[in-house]
Design an enzyme around this catalytic site. Structure first.
Site, PDB file in Angstrom:
ATOM      1  N   ASP A  72       5.174  19.531 -17.877  1.00 54.17           N
ATOM      2  CA  ASP A  72       4.714  20.906 -18.096  1.00 54.17           C
ATOM      3  C   ASP A  72       4.035  21.017 -19.453  1.00 54.17           C
ATOM      4  OD1 ASP A  72       5.729  21.627 -15.668  1.00 54.17           O
ATOM      5  OD2 ASP A  72       7.474  22.704 -16.442  1.00 54.17           O
ATOM      6  N   GLU A  98      10.128  23.289  -6.011  1.00 52.57           N
ATOM      7  CA  GLU A  98      10.889  22.423  -5.118  1.00 52.57           C
ATOM      8  C   GLU A  98      12.102  23.130  -4.527  1.00 52.57           C
ATOM      9  OE1 GLU A  98       9.841  18.218  -7.374  1.00 52.57           O
ATOM     10  OE2 GLU A  98      11.566  19.395  -8.048  1.00 52.57           O
ATOM     11  N   THR A 142       8.541  13.704  -3.042  1.00 53.11           N
ATOM     12  CA  THR A 142       8.002  13.136  -4.273  1.00 53.11           C
ATOM     13  C   THR A 142       8.450  11.686  -4.472  1.00 53.11           C
ATOM     14  OG1 THR A 142       9.872  13.958  -5.561  1.00 53.11           O
ATOM     15  CG2 THR A 142       7.976  15.404  -5.361  1.00 53.11           C
ATOM     16  N   GLU A 185       3.972  12.850  -2.642  1.00 52.89           N
ATOM     17  CA  GLU A 185       3.374  12.977  -3.964  1.00 52.89           C
ATOM     18  C   GLU A 185       3.940  11.876  -4.842  1.00 52.89           C
ATOM     19  OE1 GLU A 185       4.231  16.765  -5.651  1.00 52.89           O
ATOM     20  OE2 GLU A 185       3.218  17.905  -4.065  1.00 52.89           O
ATOM     21  N   LEU A 192       5.297  10.877 -11.285  1.00 56.77           N
ATOM     22  CA  LEU A 192       4.793  10.693 -12.643  1.00 56.77           C
ATOM     23  C   LEU A 192       3.355  10.192 -12.586  1.00 56.77           C
ATOM     24  CD1 LEU A 192       7.886   8.876 -14.210  1.00 56.77           C
ATOM     25  CD2 LEU A 192       7.343  11.318 -14.324  1.00 56.77           C
TER      26      LEU A 192
END
Length: 512
Positions: free
Chosen positions: A95, A180, A337, A375, A378
């Site tokens: 973020d 999520e 993810t 996805e 990182l």
């Protein structure tokens, strides 16, 4: 071969729309979109922040900046995945900007802080609203579920032309922190660091009351939620009485709590997705929900980090297939993810199992006959990460005579940046996209060869929670090949490859 083509989307920067609702650096952004198009990328993913659009007052929406951005994406010939982002940006890995939830919601929280998730020590987390207020009319007479519905309804009304034009391929519905479907059990802003077990987040007054009622209904009013015995954010399982081998999580009381805690999360997601289905009924889009890749402590008997996140997953209990079964009711894609991660890149002390976790979760989705997507967790620019994604995208390889036995619906790459567009990185990224496309040229509307996007049908009948939980019986996951049959090849020396691998490993550890 067309059925082997897996579309690739790229996440746009988090700050592409500013906190004051302005499109940032449009000329620079357009050039970046052109670069993506030149690489045959299929589309982009974008957070549509609740804290920007409905910031000033209840039901006062401003979509102007997003409309300008959608128009630019359309002009550049890219498709769009739109995230209904009902969470805060800030306080989690990656973020780079602070976008809180709407100001008027936070003002309500000043007088009633129990609208937010709370840990055992009473610390509040303002990343998103507690699921305990899903059906509480605390927000200018509306419940949280009603607010989410109204926001999505306004989105549809204001983006109807883009929906009709087929620009928007799927709507990912935010169901918790970072968008999520989980509890905010490991907030960096409160001091969590990898590989801490995290903390349960159910101590607001609404969830405490709910638990007391649930315990009384089964004849155990004396049962309590876990307390200090469950540890703190950065503890290891064996340092706690709850998560240690043969710990409290295996007792009748512990099992009851974990079933309640995880079931509340499933019902929360089910309610919101039902509203999303109603809003987008008839639109040629798909719904999607994101499940987090909590891979650390996967090889500890308690799966502690998964349990605090709300995923009641153990060696003898599948915590993900009930989620997939719930998603099947709404024809929702399960987006998972950490598709890029390898076990060998994780510190031994974390007992991580990202490879087995991906295999388990994708298998759960396929067994429930829903679409799954992936996805990377990182930012990675090396061939080892790309090859791991490619393996997970088509676990049994390409089928030259039709659809592969197993494949994901789509892959979303994190994230568009100057770094990924650097010459060496971008050259490798383009090869990755080509391999995801099964060495085919760009295919517009590639979904028609595998899972066509049809007008959204109404959700099926509600599935009772006990029926959902019947899916907890574990089964062996589908077998995955050890390597992809369409690897990215840099053409460089073994030393070059080794440098990429070391870089990826160090970054994976340090960013956490």
């Amino acid at each position: 071969m067309e059925a082997n083509y897996v579309p690739v989307y790229v996440m746009l920067p988090l700050d592409v729309i500013s906190t004051d609702n302005q499109l940032q650096k449009p000329d620079e952004l357009r050039e970046m979109l052109k670069c993506l198009k030149s690489a045959d990328v299929d589309g982009v993913m974008l957070d549509v922040w609740w804290g920007i659009v409905e910031n000033k007052a209840s039901e006062m929406y401003d979509w102007s900046a997003y409309r300008a951005l959608f128009e630019m994406i359309k002009e550049e010939g890219l498709a769009l995945q739109a995230i209904m982002s009902f969470h805060q940006c800030g306080g989690n890995v990656g973020d780079i900007i602070y976008i809180p939830i709407p100001k008027w919601i936070r003002e309500i929280g000043e007088s009633n802080p129990d609208i937010f998730y709370t840990n055992y020590r009473g610390t509040k987390n303002e990343e998103c609203l507690s699921l305990g207020v899903d059906n509480q009319p605390l927000f200018s007479g509306r419940t949280a579920i009603e607010m989410y519905h109204d926001y999505m309804k306004s989105f549809r009304e204001n983006m109807e032309d883009f929906l009709a034009a087929g620009l928007i391929k799927d709507i990912e519905v935010g169901l918790g922190p970072a968008g999520e479907m989980r509890y905010p059990s490991y907030p960096e802003a409160q001091g969590w660091a990898f590989p801490g077990i995290g903390e349960f987040q159910c101590y607001d007054k609404y969830l405490q009351e709910d638990f007391k009622e649930a315990a009384a209904e089964v004849g155990h009013p004396e049962w309590e939620m876990p307390g200090a015995d469950a540890g703190e954010y950065n503890d290891k399982p064996e340092s706690t009485n709850f998560f240690k081998t043969n710990g409290t999580y295996l007792t009748e009381e512990g099992k009851f709590f974990l079933k309640w805690y995880s079931s509340k999360l499933i019902v929360h997601a089910d309610q919101i997705l039902d509203k999303a289905n109603l809003v987008f009924l008839g639109c040629k889009v798909k719904l999607a929900a994101k499940v987090a890749g909590i891979h650390w402590w996967y090889f500890h008997p308690s799966h502690a980090a998964e349990l605090t996140s709300g995923y009641y997953n153990l060696t003898d209990r599948d915590g993900y297939r009930p989620i997939a079964r719930m998603l099947s009711r709404h024809y929702t894609i399960l987006n998972f993810t950490c598709a890029e991660m390898r076990n060998s890149e994780q510190p031994e002390e974390a007992k991580s199992g990202p490879e087995e976790l991906v295999q388990q979760v994708l298998s759960a989705g396929w067994r429930e006959r829903i679409l799954v997507a992936c996805e990377n967790a990182l930012s990675r620019y090396d061939k080892y990460a790309y090859n791991q994604i490619l393996k997970n995208a088509r676990p049994n390889g390409v089928n030259k005579c039709g659809p592969p036995k197993l494949r994901i619906f789509g892959m979303t790459y994190l994230r568009l940046s100057d770094e990924v567009l650097k010459e060496d990185n971008f050259s490798l990224f383009k090869i990755f996209v080509k391999k995801m496309h099964a060495d085919l040229n760009y295919l517009p509307n590639s979904d028609k060869y595998f899972a066509p996007i049809e007008p959204m049908a109404r959700s099926k009948a509600e599935i009772p929670i006990e029926e959902l939980l019947e899916a907890t019986k574990p089964e062996e996951p589908y077998p995955f090949n050890s390597e992809t049959d369409m690897p990215v090849d840099t053409g460089g020396s073994s030393l070059f490859g080794t440098i990429f691998s070391v870089f990826g490993k160090i970054k994976s550890i340090l960013i956490r």
